[in-house]
Design a protein around this motif. Sequence first.
Motif, PDB file in Angstrom:
ATOM      1  N   PRO A 173     -23.271  14.236 -35.204  1.00 14.70           N
ATOM      2  CA  PRO A 173     -22.660  13.293 -34.265  1.00 14.70           C
ATOM      3  C   PRO A 173     -23.430  11.966 -34.243  1.00 14.70           C
ATOM      4  CG  PRO A 173     -23.924  14.947 -33.091  1.00 14.70           C
ATOM      5  CD  PRO A 173     -23.912  15.364 -34.529  1.00 14.70           C
ATOM      6  N   PRO A 179     -16.455  18.462 -44.583  1.00 14.19           N
ATOM      7  CA  PRO A 179     -17.724  19.042 -44.131  1.00 14.19           C
ATOM      8  C   PRO A 179     -18.115  18.480 -42.777  1.00 14.19           C
ATOM      9  CG  PRO A 179     -18.083  17.417 -45.856  1.00 14.19           C
ATOM     10  CD  PRO A 179     -16.609  17.628 -45.776  1.00 14.19           C
ATOM     11  N   PRO A 180     -18.811  19.278 -41.966  1.00 12.18           N
ATOM     12  CA  PRO A 180     -19.199  18.802 -40.634  1.00 12.18           C
ATOM     13  C   PRO A 180     -20.190  17.643 -40.737  1.00 12.18           C
ATOM     14  CG  PRO A 180     -20.286  20.872 -41.162  1.00 12.18           C
ATOM     15  CD  PRO A 180     -19.281  20.635 -42.239  1.00 12.18           C
ATOM     16  N   LEU A 181     -20.048  16.679 -39.848  1.00 14.95           N
ATOM     17  CA  LEU A 181     -20.934  15.524 -39.777  1.00 14.95           C
ATOM     18  C   LEU A 181     -21.781  15.599 -38.518  1.00 14.95           C
ATOM     19  CD1 LEU A 181     -18.445  12.679 -40.773  1.00 14.95           C
ATOM     20  CD2 LEU A 181     -20.118  13.796 -42.245  1.00 14.95           C
ATOM     21  N   SER A 202     -25.262  10.215 -37.347  1.00 12.33           N
ATOM     22  CA  SER A 202     -24.374   9.735 -38.404  1.00 12.33           C
ATOM     23  C   SER A 202     -23.903   8.335 -38.076  1.00 12.33           C
ATOM     24  CB  SER A 202     -23.157  10.658 -38.549  1.00 12.33           C
ATOM     25  OG  SER A 202     -23.521  11.880 -39.135  1.00 12.33           O
ATOM     26  N   THR A 255     -11.073  20.882 -46.753  1.00 13.58           N
ATOM     27  CA  THR A 255     -11.908  20.984 -45.564  1.00 13.58           C
ATOM     28  C   THR A 255     -12.968  19.883 -45.579  1.00 13.58           C
ATOM     29  OG1 THR A 255     -11.601  23.380 -45.531  1.00 13.58           O
ATOM     30  CG2 THR A 255     -13.444  22.485 -44.254  1.00 13.58           C
TER      31      THR A 255
END
Length: 334
Positions: free
Chosen positions: A8, A4-6, A12, A2
Motif C-alpha cells: 500500500p 500481483p499484490p502491491l 508503493s 492475476t
Amino acid sequence: MTVPPLAPYPASRLRRLRQADWTRRLVRESEVRPADLIWSMVVHEGEGKIPVASMPGVERLSVAEAAKAAVRARDLGIPAIAIFPHIDPSRKDATGSIAADPDGVIPRAVKAMKDAAPEVGIMCDVALDPFTDHGHDGVVEGGRILNDATIERLIEQGLMQAEAGADILAPSDMMDGRIGRLRGALEGHGHHDTLIMSYAAKYASAFYGPYRDAIGSAKLSAGQGDKKTYQMDPSNTEEAIREVALDIAEGADMVMVKPGLPYLDILRRLVDEFRMPTYAFQVSGEYAMIKAAGANGWIDEERAILESLAAFKRAGAAGIITYFAPWAAEKLGA
C-alpha cells in the motif's frame, strides 16, 4: 490475468519509475524500432515524383525513384517495402487485364528495387482494383463479384509478381479460398520460399479514401455498389477469428489487420488467439488525419505519429505497414 499484490501507499509509489527519462526508458514495456516498419509506397508508370494531394508528404514514385527509395530504406534499417500501383485510367478495363502483365510497372519496380537493394524485402499487393475501370477488387458480373473467377486472375497476378522477384505476396481482395489456391500455385511453380502475408481481417472501412486517390481509384463507378460483400463488417470480431483461422490453414505465413488504429482490439485478439506474426496497416486515412491535424496546429504531429506507432506494438503487432516509415525510421534511428 492475476495482478500481483502491491504494497500500500506510501510503500508503493508508482511515480518513482516515471521520475526521470532514464527510469522511464529502463522500464518501457514496448518500443518501436525501424525494423518494425514496412514502408507503404505507390509507384507510377511515368517519370519522377508526383505528390498525392490528400496525403501531404506522400508521392507516387517512378520505377527509378522507387529503386532509390529501396536504398534509402536499407540505409534507414527498414526491412521491407509494400508497393502499390497507379495505373493510367486509359489502360484499365472491366477485368483488370493488365494486372498480370510481366512488363507492367509493378514487376519493373520489383526488379529495379531488388537490383538496387537486394537486402530489402519487397511486398506486392495481389488485387485487381488498381487495374479495373470499375474500382472493384474482383471480376464483376451482373453487379456481383465473382469469387472463383477473381481467384483465377489473382493467381496469374501473384505468379507474375513472384517471377519478378517479389519476396512477399499480400492478397488484399478478401475472396474466399484465395490463400490456399495461391499457395498451391506458388508451390507448383517452384516458388517455395515466397511468403504470403494475408489481408486476413480487412474491414469495409471509411479510412481508405486517400489511398484510392493515390492509386487513381478514388471511387467506384456509378452503379457499381460498394465493397461490403467481400470486405468485413466493422461491427464484427468473431468473423475476423474465422477469416484468420482459414487463411493460416490455407498456408499464410503472416496475417494482417486493416485498418490499424480503429481495430486495435482485433489485432490484440488475433495475436492472443493464433500466436502468428500479425501486422497492422496504418492506412491512408489514418495518415491523412494526423497530417491534417498537425498542419492545423491541433496536435503535436511528431508525438502523435510516434504514439500511434507505439499503440500497434503495445497491442502486439509484429510490425506496422505505414506511410510514415521513412520519417519514423529517421526519428527512431537504426
